[in-house]
Design a protein around this motif. Structure first.
Motif, PDB file in Angstrom:
ATOM      1  N   PRO A   1      -4.388   7.028  -1.798  1.00  0.00           N
ATOM      2  CA  PRO A   1      -4.475   5.589  -2.060  1.00  0.00           C
ATOM      3  C   PRO A   1      -3.540   5.118  -3.164  1.00  0.00           C
ATOM      4  O   PRO A   1      -3.311   3.927  -3.308  1.00  0.00           O
TER       5      PRO A   1
ATOM      6  N   VAL B   1       0.828  -1.201   0.000  1.00  0.00           N
ATOM      7  CA  VAL B   1       0.000   0.000   0.000  1.00  0.00           C
ATOM      8  C   VAL B   1       0.867   1.257   0.000  1.00  0.00           C
ATOM      9  O   VAL B   1       0.607   2.217  -0.714  1.00  0.00           O
TER      10      VAL B   1
ATOM     11  N   LEU C   1      -0.481   2.760   7.325  1.00  0.00           N
ATOM     12  CA  LEU C   1      -1.218   2.141   6.225  1.00  0.00           C
ATOM     13  C   LEU C   1      -2.574   2.797   6.037  1.00  0.00           C
ATOM     14  O   LEU C   1      -2.962   3.187   4.929  1.00  0.00           O
ATOM     15  N   LEU C   2      -3.304   2.961   7.149  1.00  0.00           N
ATOM     16  CA  LEU C   2      -4.642   3.543   7.055  1.00  0.00           C
ATOM     17  C   LEU C   2      -4.571   4.977   6.545  1.00  0.00           C
ATOM     18  O   LEU C   2      -5.338   5.382   5.667  1.00  0.00           O
TER      19      LEU C   2
ATOM     20  N   LEU D   1      -3.847   5.046   2.853  1.00  0.00           N
ATOM     21  CA  LEU D   1      -5.011   4.610   2.069  1.00  0.00           C
ATOM     22  C   LEU D   1      -6.049   5.714   1.968  1.00  0.00           C
ATOM     23  O   LEU D   1      -6.727   5.872   0.963  1.00  0.00           O
ATOM     24  N   LEU D   2      -6.173   6.494   3.037  1.00  0.00           N
ATOM     25  CA  LEU D   2      -7.221   7.501   3.044  1.00  0.00           C
ATOM     26  C   LEU D   2      -6.805   8.763   2.324  1.00  0.00           C
ATOM     27  O   LEU D   2      -7.597   9.384   1.626  1.00  0.00           O
TER      28      LEU D   2
ATOM     29  N   GLY E   1       1.798   1.896  -3.403  1.00  0.00           N
ATOM     30  CA  GLY E   1       0.760   2.114  -4.397  1.00  0.00           C
ATOM     31  C   GLY E   1       0.024   0.872  -4.844  1.00  0.00           C
ATOM     32  O   GLY E   1      -0.824   0.937  -5.713  1.00  0.00           O
ATOM     33  N   LEU E   2       0.334  -0.255  -4.305  1.00  0.00           N
ATOM     34  CA  LEU E   2      -0.343  -1.531  -4.509  1.00  0.00           C
ATOM     35  C   LEU E   2      -0.233  -2.110  -5.920  1.00  0.00           C
ATOM     36  O   LEU E   2      -0.175  -3.313  -6.082  1.00  0.00           O
TER      37      LEU E   2
END
Lengths: 298, 448, 325
Positions: free
Chosen positions: A289, A233, A281-282, A285-286, A236-237
Motif C-alpha cells: 500500500p 496509488v 491498482l488493487l 494496494l493489497l 504511494g498516495l
C-alpha cells in the motif's frame, strides 16, 4: 510495421503521455500527503486548466506554454478560495465528509463551467513542427509537454528542499504538533499546500491540451480523476514525487499492455487495458500500500 | 449558521412545492372528463381551439446536454411553426394547437419513468417525445406503453428498440445500422480501387450497432474490412490503436462514437500523419465546434448526418416523389430556430430530428382527424410524407423508420456540405481528401 | 420500538400518497429508489464508517443477475418463476462479489479502502466491456424477453408497478435489518469499530467478522435493488449505465444528509434528496445540479451528523426521544 516496432513506438508515446499523467497526479498526492484529504473533485480543476489554455490561445493568441504560468496563478487563487471557504472546516473530519465535500466542489465547478462556457466540445490548433517516425510522427507540442512537466516537477522539488516554506510543509507532514511548537502556523501551511496542489492540477490541465488540444468540455475531468487515483496509488498516495514517477509507469503500462492484449482473439483490447490498470491498482494496494516506489515521503 | 442553512433548505423545498402547486392548474385547465380527457380548451376568443400537449423529457444537463439543448430549440421552432405560421392543425371545426412540455432528465435513466408519468398524468400529455439516446428511450418505453401514449424516438437510433414488440414506440430518425452505409456507397461509386476499410470506434451500444451495420454493408459491396477495433469511453490517447491501424494501410477510415473522441480521432490521425483517401467520423464532425476545434485539419473529413443545412428536401422534391409535404421549408425553419437559439447558432441534426418528430405528430393528427392515441398511431402506419428533415415513413409492424435517408456531409473550405446522396447534395464530394501535410500548407478540400 | 413506528408511518404515508394520488406512483417510486439505496448502504457505510466508493458495483451485478436470468431462461417455459430465479441470481452475484472484495479490500482503511473499491467497480466494468462478457458494451435488453414471458400487459405491470413494490419491500426489509443489527451484539461491535477500530480489536471484538457481515448484508440488498429498480423497471442493462460512481455518491449523500448510522436517516435523507432533485428538474430544468452541489457542500460542513443525527441531539431528554432513532 511488426509487433516489436509497434510495441516500441507505443512505449515512446507512453512515456510522453506518462509525463502529463504524472504532473496531473502530483496535485492529488500533495493534497493527500499534507491534509489527508482525497480530492474527488480533482478533474474539475484540471478542466479549468484546459479551458484556460483554450481561451488564452483563442482570444489572445497566447502560447500554451505561457498559459502554464497563468494557470498556476489561477490555480493558486482557486485553491486558497476553496480552502478558506470549505476545506478548512474539514481538517481531521472523517473520510465521509471530505470525500463528499470535494465531490460537491468538483460538481459545482463543472456545472458552473457548463453555465458560463456552454456544453460545447472545444479545441485549438497550435501548429508545431513534428518529428517523422516513418509511418507515424511525434509533434513537438508533446515534447514541450514532457519538458514543461519535468521542469515544474523539478522546481517544486527544489522549493520543498531549499526554501523555508517548503521545509515547513515537510515539517507539518512529519510531525504536526512538533511543527506547531516551533511556531509554524499549521493552518497556513495547509492552505498553502492545498492551493499548491490545485495550482499543479490546473497547470496539468494546460499540459493535457498540449497533448490533446481537442475535446475540451466541462465534463472532461472525470476520466483523468480515475486515472489519477490509480497513478497516485502506484506512487504511494502521499508522495508527489512518487506520483510523478508513477505517471510514467502508468503511461507505459497503458500503451504497452494494449499491444500485448491485442494478441488475444475476440476481445476489445483497449477496454481491457483499463481493466489491467485497475487490477494493478488493487494488487498494489493489497501487497504494497505504500506504492511501487516505497513509502517515499516529500 | 446551521439554522440559516436548515431554513434555506426548507425555503427551497417549500418554494419547490409551491411552484409545483402554482403550475399545476396552468397545465391542466378545466379538464373535460371521460371521453376526451386530454383536450383542454384554452382562452375564449376562439372557442374551438384545443391544446395538444406533447411531453418531452430532454437531456439539458449531463452527458447529452449538447444534444438536449439542440433538441429543445428544434422542438420550439416546430411548435411555433405549427401554432403561428400554419395556424394550428385544423380538423373539422376544431383547431389543435401544440404545447410542448419538457423537463430535464439529466441524461440519467432513473429520472425518466417519473418524468414520463408526470408528463402523462399531471401535464396530460397526449403524445410523447422519447428522451435522447437508445438507453433512455428504453427506460421510458414501459410507462408510455402502459398508458398507451405514442412515444416518438428522435434520438434513440438503436435497431434493438424496435425488436422488442412495442406498439406505441415510433422512430423519426434513421436507425443506427444505416449511419455509415451511405458513405461506403459513395466510396464504392467514386473509386473502384478503394478496397481496404478500417473501422475504429467507441466501445458502446450505439457505435457497435452502427459498425455492425457498416461491416455487413461493406462486405456486400465487396470491400474488405482490414481493421475493426474499439476504444473505451473517454479515451485520452488513441496513438496505440491508430498506429496499429496505420500498419494495415487502409484506403478509407470510418470510426468515432461521440463528440470528444471523434475530435481526438481526427486530431491524432493528423498528428501521426496517417493519410487515407477518405475519413468518415460519427457524430463529432456534424457540429460546427468540430471545425472550430480542429481548424483546417477538419478539411475533407466526412460524417453521416440525419440532416444538414442545405439538404434538398423541398415541396418540389416531395411532389416529384408523389408524396405530401408538411412543415416549414428549410429557410423558415432556420429563421424560427434562430429565434430560440440566438442568431449566431446553427442547428445540428439533433435539432432537426426533434422538430421533425413534432411535425410528424401534427401531420398524423391531421390525417387521423383525432388526437386519440390509437387513431393517430394507426394513421402513422399509412403516412408517407416529407418535411425539411426528409421523408417520413415507418414500418407498421415495428414502428421503425424506413422512409428517411441519411446524408453524408463533408467539411469543405470551412463549410459543411452535403456530398451524398447526389439527389440531396449541395456540393461534389472531394475525393481523395488532401493529405495532412497539404492541409498544414493551407490546402482546402474545395472541389472546383 | 417507537423508532420503528416512525419509520413505518413514513413508509405508509409514501405508499398511500403513491397509490391514491393519480400520477404520483412513479414520483414516489423515484423517492423509494433513493430511500432503499440509502437504507441498504447505511448498513455498511453508516454502521462501520467505511466509505465504499464502488458500492454501485453491487447494484450493477444485481441488475446483471436479473437480466441474465430473463435473457437465458425466457424460452424454457418457466414463466413467472423466472422472476424469483432472477432475484436469487442477483442476490447471489452481489454476495459473491462482496465476499471477494470483503476478503481482500476490507483490510484497507480510510481513503485507501475508498480508492480500492473504485478500482473494483471500474475494473469490473472494463472487464465486461473488454472481454465481451454478458453482451459486452452492448449490454442486455430484456424488454422483448419480458413481453414473451408475461405478455404485454403483465410486462408493463411488472415494469411500472411490481418493480417499484419490490424496491419498496427491499427498502423496508433493509430498514428492519438495520434496526435488528443496531440492537444486537453486532450493532455494538460495529459502533465500537466505527469509533476506534484498533481499540475494538484489543477489546476482543472480532472486527473482521462483523465488518464482513455488514458488508455482505449491505451488498445483498444492493443486488436486489439493482435487479428490480434497474433491470425490471428499465428493462435493459448497459454497462456504461450501471457502473456509474455517481450512484455511489448519491447514496453517500442520502446517508449523510439523513444521518449516518441512524435508522431513520436514510428515509429522511432519501426523501429530501429525491424531492429536491425531482422538483428542481421540474422547475429549473438544467440548473438543478448547480443548486444541489453547493447545498451538498454546505450540508457536509454544517451538518456532518445529518438531519436525523441533529434532531436526535435536540430531542435528547424530551419525550420525543424514542421516536427519533
Amino acid at each position: 510495421m511488426g509487433f516489436w516496432e509497434q510495441l516500441a513506438s507505443n512505449l515512446v508515446f507512453g512515456i510522453l503521455l506518462g509525463s502529463v499523467y504524472g504532473l496531473a497526479t502530483m496535485g492529488l498526492s500533495l493534497i493527500f500527503g499534507v491534509l489527508r484529504i482525497v480530492n474527488v473533485g480533482h478533474g474539475a480543476f484540471l478542466m479549468i486548466g484546459a479551458y484556460a489554455a483554450f481561451w488564452l490561445f483563442t482570444l489572445f493568441g497566447l502560447s500554451p506554454i505561457a498559459s502554464i504560468f497563468m494557470a498556476l496563478a489561477v490555480g493558486l487563487a482557486l485553491g486558497f478560495i476553496t480552502f478558506y471557504s470549505v476545506i478548512k472546516r474539514l481538517i481531521g473530519a472523517p473520510e465521509l465528509s471530505t470525500l463528499l465535500a470535494t465531490f460537491g466542489i468538483g460538481l459545482f465547478i463543472e456545472e458552473l463551467a457548463k453555465l458560463v462556457w456552454g456544453p460545447d466540445y472545444r479545441g485549438y490548433s497550435w501548429d508545431t513542427p513534428y518529428i517523422s517516425l516513418g509511418i507515424s510522427a511525434i509533434s513537438f507540442s508533446k515534447i514541450y509537454a514532457l519538458l514543461a512537466s519535468i521542469v515544474i516537477a523539478f522546481l517544486l522539488f527544489m522549493w520543498f528542499k531549499k526554501t523555508k516554506l517548503g521545509m515547513a510543509v515537510r515539517a507539518v507532514v512529519e510531525d504536526k504538533e512538533g511543527a506547531m511548537v516551533c511556531g509554524i502556523d499549521v493552518t497556513r501551511i495547509y492552505a498553502l499546500s492545498f492551493a499548491l496542489g490545485i495550482a499543479l492540477t490546473v497547470a496539468s490541465g494546460v499540459l493535457i491540451t498540449l497533448f490533446v488540444p481537442v475535446g475540451i468540455n466541462p465534463y472532461m475531468g472525470g476520466e483523468y480523476t480515475l486515472k489519477a487515483f490509480v497513478i497516485a496509488v502506484l506512487g504511494g498516495l502521499t508522495s508527489p514525487w512518487g506520483a510523478f514517477y508513477a505517471g510514467f509507469i502508468f503511461g507505459l503500462l497503458e500503451n504497452g499492455s494494449y499491444t500485448l492484449l491485442g494478441l488475444i482473439p475476440d476481445v476489445e483490447p483497449f477496454s481491457l487495458t483499463r481493466f489491467i490498470a485497475f487490477t494493478t491498482l488493487l494488487i498494489i494496494l493489497l501487497i504494497k500500500p505504500t506504492g511501487l516506489l516505497g513509502g517515499e515521503e516529500m | 449558521m446551521r439554522w440559516i442553512l436548515l431554513l434555506s433548505i426548507l425555503v427551497v423545498a417549500l418554494f419547490a412545492g409551491c411552484a409545483q402547486q402554482a403550475e399545476k392548474p396552468k397545465a391542466t385547465p378545466a379538464e373535460t372528463p371521460a371521453e376526451t380527457p386530454a383536450q383542454t380548451p384554452a382562452e375564449k376568443p376562439k372557442p374551438e381551439v384545443v391544446t395538444v400537449v406533447i411531453g418531452a423529457p430532454l437531456s439539458l444537463s449531463g452527458k447529452y446536454a449538447k444534444e438536449g439543448q439542440m433538441s429543445l430549440w428544434g422542438v420550439k421552432a416546430a411548435e411555433k411553426w405549427i401554432n403561428e405560421i400554419y395556424g394550428g392543425i385544423k380538423v373539422g371545426n376544431k383547431v389543435y394547437k401544440i404545447e410542448v412540455k419538457y423537463y430535464d432528465d439529466e441524461s440519467k435513466k432513473e429520472n425518466i419513468p417519473s418524468l414520463v408519468e408526470r408528463l402523462i398524468t399531471s401535464d396530460k400529455a397526449n403524445f410523447l417525445l422519447a428522451p435522447y439516446s437508445s438507453g433512455l428511450t428504453l427506460a421510458g418505453a414501459p410507462i408510455a406503453d402502459k398508458y398507451g401514449v405514442i412515444y416518438m424516438s428522435h434520438g434513440g437510433a438503436s435497431d434493438r428498440i424496435f425488436e422488442q414488440g412495442y406498439q406505441y414506440v415510433v422512430q423519426t430518425l434513421s436507425p443506427a445500422s444505416k449511419y455509415q452505409t451511405a458513405f461506403l456507397d459513395m466510396v464504392k461509386e467514386l473509386d473502384p480501387d478503394a478496397k481496404k476499410v478500417a473501422m475504429i470506434y467507441e466501445d458502446n451500444e450505439f457505435a457497435k450497432a452502427v459498425f455492425a451495420g457498416a461491416r455487413e454493408h461493406a462486405e456486400k459491396l465487396g470491400l474488405e474490412v482490414v481493421f475493426d477495433k474499439t476504444y473505451p469511453k473517454n479515451p485520452t490517447d488513441l496513438t496505440p490503436i491508430l498506429s496499429e491501424m496505420a500498419a494495415k494501410e487502409p484506403d478509407v477510415v470510418i470510426g468515432g462514437g461521440h463528440f470528444a473522441d471523434g475530435q481526438l480521432l481526427a486530431q491524432q490521425m493528423a498528428e501521426l500523419k496517417i493519410n487515407v483517401k477518405a475519413i468518415s467520423i460519427l457524430v463529432a464532425p456534424a457540429l460546427p465546434s468540430f471545425y472550430e476545434a480542429l481548424g483546417t485539419k477538419a478539411e475533407g473529413i466526412a460524417a453521416p448526418a440525419q440532416w444538414e443545412i442545405g439538404a434538398a428536401y423541398s415541396p418540389d422534391a416531395a411532389k416529384e416523389l408523389g408524396i405530401d409535404w408538411f412543415g416549414p421549408t428549410q429557410d423558415e425553419f432556420l429563421k424560427l430556430f434562430k429565434q430560440f437559439a440566438g442568431s449566431d447558432k446553427q442547428p445540428s441534426y439533433h435539432a432537426a430530428e426533434a422538430a421533425a418528430a413534432i411535425l410528424a405528430y401534427a401531420k398524423a393528427i391531421e390525417k387521423a382527424e383525432s388526437i386519440d392515441s390509437d387513431a393517430v398511431r394507426n394513421a402513422m402506419n399509412d403516412l408517407d410524407f416529407m418535411t425539411f428533415f426528409g421523408r417520413w415513413k415507418i414500418d407498421p409492424e415495428t414502428g421503425k423508420q424506413i422512409g428517411h435517408d441519411m446524408v453524408v456531409i463533408q467539411w469543405q473550405g470551412g463549410e459543411k456540405k452535403i456530398i451524398w446522396p447526389p439527389s440531396a447534395a449541395t456540393s461534389k464530394p472531394y475525393y481523395p481528401i488532401p493529405t495532412w501535410e497539404e492541409k498544414d500548407q493551407g490546402k482546402l478540400a474545395v472541389p472546383e | 420500538m417507537r423508532g420503528v413506528h416512525t419509520l413505518l408511518i413514513i413508509y405508509a404515508i409514501l405508499l398511500i400518497v403513491g397509490l391514491t394520488v393519480p400520477g404520483m406512483w412513479q414520483p414516489v417510486a423515484f423517492l423509494m429508489f433513493y430511500v432503499a439505496l440509502g437504507q441498504a448502504f447505511n448498513i455498511f457505510l453508516g454502521l462501520t464508517g467505511y466509505v465504499d466508493f464502488g458500492y454501485v458495483a453491487f447494484l450493477a451485478l444485481g441488475s446483471y443477475g436479473m437480466a441474465i436470468a430473463m435473457d437465458s431462461l425466457y424460452q424454457t417455459g418457466l414463466g413467472a418463476a423466472i422472476l424469483p430465479i432472477g432475484l436469487l441470481l442477483a442476490a447471489l452475484m452481489s454476495i459473491m462479489l462482496s465476499l471477494a472484495v470483503g476478503a481482500v479490500a476490507l483490510r484497507l482503511r480510510g481513503a485507501y479502502f475508498a480508492i480500492a473499491t473504485i478500482g473494483v467497480n471500474e475494473g469490473f466494468r472494463y472487464l465486461i466491456e473488454g472481454a465481451r462478457l454478458w453482451g459486452g458494451s452492448e449490454g442486455i435488453i430484456i424488454t422483448g424477453a419480458m413481453r414473451k414471458i408475461f405478455g404485454r400487459e403483465m410486462a408493463n405491470f411488472i415494469s411500472t408497478m411490481v418493480a417499484d413494490v419490490l424496491v419498496f419491500g427491499i427498502g423496508l426489509l433493509a430498514a428492519l435489518t438495520t434496526y435488528v443489527i443496531i440492537h444486537k451484539r453486532m450493532g455494538y461491535a460495529l459502533m465500537a469499530i466505527r469509533e476506534d477500530e484498533d481499540a475494538a480489536r484489543v477489546m476482543g471484538i472480532n472486527v473482521t467478522k462483523y465488518k464482513i457481515m455488514a458488508f455482505i448484508t449491505s451488498a445483498f440488498f444492493a443486488g436486489l435493488i439493482g435487479a428490480s429498480a434497474w433491470t425490471l423497471k428499465m428493462t435493459y442493462v448497459f454497462p456504461s449505465d450501471v457502473f456509474l460512481i455517481t450512484y455511489t455518491v448519491e447514496a453517500i449523500v442520502i446517508v449523510m444528509l439523513g444521518g449516518a448510522g441512524t435508522l431513520l436517516g436514510p428515509v429522511v435523507g432519501g426523501i429530501t434528496y429525491g424531492l429536491l432533485k425531482y422538483y428542481l428538474s421540474v422547475i429549473l430544468p438544467g440548473f438543478q445540479l448547480l443548486i444541489l452541489a453547493p447545498l451538498l457542500v454546505a450540508i457536509v460542513v454544517a451538518f456532518p451528523e445529518g438531519i436525523v443525527g441533529y434532531l436526535k441531539e435536540r430531542v435528547r431528554g424530551t419525550r420525543f426521544e424514542g421516536y427519533i432513532l
